[in-house]
Design a protein around this motif. Structure first.
Motif, PDB file in Angstrom:
ATOM      1  N   THR A  79       0.848  -1.193   0.000  1.00 45.14           N
ATOM      2  CA  THR A  79       0.000   0.000   0.000  1.00 45.14           C
ATOM      3  C   THR A  79       0.881   1.238   0.000  1.00 45.14           C
ATOM      4  O   THR A  79       2.006   1.224   0.504  1.00 45.14           O
ATOM      5  CB  THR A  79      -0.927   0.046   1.234  1.00 45.14           C
ATOM      6  OG1 THR A  79      -0.136   0.059   2.427  1.00 45.14           O
ATOM      7  CG2 THR A  79      -1.874  -1.153   1.261  1.00 45.14           C
ATOM      8  N   ALA A  81       1.031   3.940   1.804  1.00 48.54           N
ATOM      9  CA  ALA A  81       0.701   4.639   3.044  1.00 48.54           C
ATOM     10  C   ALA A  81       1.939   5.388   3.548  1.00 48.54           C
ATOM     11  O   ALA A  81       2.764   5.851   2.763  1.00 48.54           O
ATOM     12  CB  ALA A  81       0.162   3.648   4.069  1.00 48.54           C
ATOM     13  N   TYR A  82       2.092   5.493   4.864  1.00 48.64           N
ATOM     14  CA  TYR A  82       3.112   6.352   5.463  1.00 48.64           C
ATOM     15  C   TYR A  82       4.522   6.023   4.978  1.00 48.64           C
ATOM     16  O   TYR A  82       5.301   6.937   4.669  1.00 48.64           O
ATOM     17  CB  TYR A  82       3.047   6.215   6.990  1.00 48.64           C
ATOM     18  CG  TYR A  82       3.978   7.146   7.728  1.00 48.64           C
ATOM     19  CD1 TYR A  82       3.577   8.441   8.059  1.00 48.64           C
ATOM     20  CD2 TYR A  82       5.261   6.742   8.089  1.00 48.64           C
ATOM     21  CE1 TYR A  82       4.426   9.296   8.737  1.00 48.64           C
ATOM     22  CE2 TYR A  82       6.112   7.591   8.763  1.00 48.64           C
ATOM     23  CZ  TYR A  82       5.691   8.874   9.083  1.00 48.64           C
ATOM     24  OH  TYR A  82       6.545   9.723   9.739  1.00 48.64           O
ATOM     25  N   HIS A  83       4.856   4.757   4.901  1.00 52.87           N
ATOM     26  CA  HIS A  83       6.227   4.391   4.525  1.00 52.87           C
ATOM     27  C   HIS A  83       6.553   4.861   3.114  1.00 52.87           C
ATOM     28  O   HIS A  83       7.671   5.314   2.850  1.00 52.87           O
ATOM     29  CB  HIS A  83       6.426   2.887   4.650  1.00 52.87           C
ATOM     30  CG  HIS A  83       6.218   2.388   6.042  1.00 52.87           C
ATOM     31  ND1 HIS A  83       6.963   2.828   7.117  1.00 52.87           N
ATOM     32  CD2 HIS A  83       5.325   1.491   6.544  1.00 52.87           C
ATOM     33  CE1 HIS A  83       6.550   2.228   8.213  1.00 52.87           C
ATOM     34  NE2 HIS A  83       5.556   1.420   7.901  1.00 52.87           N
ATOM     35  N   LYS A  85       4.909   7.379   1.515  1.00 54.56           N
ATOM     36  CA  LYS A  85       4.731   8.823   1.404  1.00 54.56           C
ATOM     37  C   LYS A  85       5.787   9.621   2.164  1.00 54.56           C
ATOM     38  O   LYS A  85       6.110  10.737   1.771  1.00 54.56           O
ATOM     39  CB  LYS A  85       3.346   9.212   1.929  1.00 54.56           C
ATOM     40  CG  LYS A  85       2.187   8.673   1.099  1.00 54.56           C
ATOM     41  CD  LYS A  85       0.858   8.995   1.763  1.00 54.56           C
ATOM     42  CE  LYS A  85      -0.316   8.455   0.974  1.00 54.56           C
ATOM     43  NZ  LYS A  85      -1.615   8.707   1.667  1.00 54.56           N
ATOM     44  N   THR A 144      -3.574  -0.580   8.226  1.00 55.17           N
ATOM     45  CA  THR A 144      -3.096   0.783   8.139  1.00 55.17           C
ATOM     46  C   THR A 144      -4.222   1.721   8.542  1.00 55.17           C
ATOM     47  O   THR A 144      -5.404   1.404   8.369  1.00 55.17           O
ATOM     48  CB  THR A 144      -2.623   1.124   6.706  1.00 55.17           C
ATOM     49  OG1 THR A 144      -2.308   2.520   6.630  1.00 55.17           O
ATOM     50  CG2 THR A 144      -3.711   0.826   5.684  1.00 55.17           C
ATOM     51  N   ARG A 145      -3.865   2.892   9.070  1.00 55.65           N
ATOM     52  CA  ARG A 145      -4.864   3.908   9.378  1.00 55.65           C
ATOM     53  C   ARG A 145      -5.163   4.790   8.163  1.00 55.65           C
ATOM     54  O   ARG A 145      -6.060   5.632   8.219  1.00 55.65           O
ATOM     55  CB  ARG A 145      -4.392   4.774  10.543  1.00 55.65           C
ATOM     56  CG  ARG A 145      -4.296   4.026  11.856  1.00 55.65           C
ATOM     57  CD  ARG A 145      -3.885   4.936  13.000  1.00 55.65           C
ATOM     58  NE  ARG A 145      -3.875   4.219  14.272  1.00 55.65           N
ATOM     59  CZ  ARG A 145      -2.850   3.528  14.731  1.00 55.65           C
ATOM     60  NH1 ARG A 145      -1.737   3.458  14.015  1.00 55.65           N
ATOM     61  NH2 ARG A 145      -2.911   2.907  15.886  1.00 55.65           N
ATOM     62  N   ASP A 146      -4.414   4.621   7.090  1.00 53.74           N
ATOM     63  CA  ASP A 146      -4.575   5.427   5.884  1.00 53.74           C
ATOM     64  C   ASP A 146      -5.796   4.927   5.107  1.00 53.74           C
ATOM     65  O   ASP A 146      -5.819   3.798   4.612  1.00 53.74           O
ATOM     66  CB  ASP A 146      -3.305   5.308   5.026  1.00 53.74           C
ATOM     67  CG  ASP A 146      -3.311   6.255   3.842  1.00 53.74           C
ATOM     68  OD1 ASP A 146      -4.235   6.168   3.019  1.00 53.74           O
ATOM     69  OD2 ASP A 146      -2.370   7.054   3.733  1.00 53.74           O
ATOM     70  N   ALA A 147      -6.810   5.771   4.972  1.00 58.26           N
ATOM     71  CA  ALA A 147      -8.062   5.350   4.337  1.00 58.26           C
ATOM     72  C   ALA A 147      -7.855   4.980   2.870  1.00 58.26           C
ATOM     73  O   ALA A 147      -8.464   4.022   2.375  1.00 58.26           O
ATOM     74  CB  ALA A 147      -9.110   6.459   4.459  1.00 58.26           C
ATOM     75  N   ALA A 148      -7.017   5.730   2.164  1.00 59.64           N
ATOM     76  CA  ALA A 148      -6.776   5.416   0.752  1.00 59.64           C
ATOM     77  C   ALA A 148      -6.067   4.074   0.612  1.00 59.64           C
ATOM     78  O   ALA A 148      -6.357   3.303  -0.310  1.00 59.64           O
ATOM     79  CB  ALA A 148      -5.951   6.528   0.104  1.00 59.64           C
ATOM     80  N   ALA A 149      -5.153   3.793   1.529  1.00 60.53           N
ATOM     81  CA  ALA A 149      -4.459   2.506   1.488  1.00 60.53           C
ATOM     82  C   ALA A 149      -5.434   1.366   1.759  1.00 60.53           C
ATOM     83  O   ALA A 149      -5.384   0.313   1.116  1.00 60.53           O
ATOM     84  CB  ALA A 149      -3.310   2.495   2.492  1.00 60.53           C
ATOM     85  N   ARG A 150      -6.330   1.553   2.738  1.00 65.58           N
ATOM     86  CA  ARG A 150      -7.329   0.516   3.000  1.00 65.58           C
ATOM     87  C   ARG A 150      -8.239   0.310   1.791  1.00 65.58           C
ATOM     88  O   ARG A 150      -8.621  -0.823   1.480  1.00 65.58           O
ATOM     89  CB  ARG A 150      -8.169   0.874   4.237  1.00 65.58           C
ATOM     90  CG  ARG A 150      -7.400   0.814   5.545  1.00 65.58           C
ATOM     91  CD  ARG A 150      -8.338   0.743   6.742  1.00 65.58           C
ATOM     92  NE  ARG A 150      -9.286   1.841   6.756  1.00 65.58           N
ATOM     93  CZ  ARG A 150      -9.054   3.030   7.285  1.00 65.58           C
ATOM     94  NH1 ARG A 150      -7.874   3.298   7.830  1.00 65.58           N
ATOM     95  NH2 ARG A 150      -9.986   3.967   7.281  1.00 65.58           N
TER      96      ARG A 150
END
Length: 245
Positions: A79, A81-83, A85, A144-150
């Motif tokens: 995904t 996500a944070y890593h 981005k 993940t807490r990232d909605a786009a990743a989910r």
């Protein structure tokens, strides 16, 4: 004549999340070997964001010191996500100027598109776990807490379920509900007799171990292994490198 991107000797750096579990690092090394086997003479090097050395900034600096001017960096992540981005851009910046670093897309869906090779790898692992005849599937991801990743994980589940012709639901090992045991039990309560779990993981580790135990306890008939160094995954990495230009 072979296409230019197949003769380009620019090194490739695979950057994984990293884990305290040594099986995870070995899975990344195995994937690097599998990718490199398709490109004789082209360096394919692993790196990790945490827990395992070397880190990506060190690998990039070493490549620059060795005289390379261009590197392709592949986030070995499912995904964006944070890593992807934050951590990977920070590592590239920490490596310093003087090196052209092309960062590819992650291995999960990009632009809403789920790569067919990723789906083929998930189906292969399900078959190896005797889950090919399941009448429902849970796609277990790290979380993940990232909605786009989910949402991207949900797209994989939808595509996997369509390909298999069965319901496919998402579960997470952390950060977001539902957990795998609950997802398995709900499918069974809805009438599924053979629920299998597809592992949306790139490497073994604590999360996958927990998924396996919880899924079995909830009545899953099969739990797939992580994707690790499957040929489908190695081919996907090469496609990401080629798309980087």
């Amino acid at each position: 004549m072979r296409p230019a991107h197949l003769t380009d000797a620019s090194p490739v750096v695979l950057v994984a999340h990293g884990s305290r579990d040594p099986r995870a690092a070995e899975a990344t090394r195995a994937l690097a070997r599998a990718v490199g086997a398709g490109w004789p003479g082209r360096p394919v090097l692993p790196a990790w964001l945490d827990h395992t050395d070397p880190g990506p900034a060190d690998v990039l600096r070493n490549l620059a010191a060795a005289g390379h001017s261009r590197v392709v960096l592949v986030p070995v992540l499912l995904t964006a996500a944070y890593h992807r981005k934050v951590d990977i851009p920070a590592a590239v910046a920490a490596a310093g100027a003087g090196l052209d670093v092309r960062v590819t897309e992650v291995l999960g869906p990009t632009g809403g598109v789920v790569d067919g090779g990723l789906l083929a790898g998930l189906r292969r692992r399900l078959g190896e776990a005797a889950g090919a005849d399941a009448d429902a599937v849970v796609l277990a991801a790290a979380g993940t807490r990232d909605a786009a990743a989910r949402a991207s994980v949900g797209r994989v589940a939808a595509a996997l379920g369509t390909g298999l012709g069965v319901p496919c639901r998402v579960s997470y090992a952390s950060a977001a509900p539902p957990e795998v045991g609950g997802a398995v039990r709900r499918l069974r309560a809805a009438g599924a007799r053979r629920v299998a779990v597809a592992a949306y993981f790139l490497a073994p580790g604590r999360f996958h171990d927990g998924v396996r135990a919880a899924a079995r306890s909830a009545g899953a008939v099969a739990v797939a292994d992580p994707l690790t160094d499957l040929p489908e995954l190695a081919a996907l990495v090469r496609r990401r490198v080629e798309s980087a230009g």
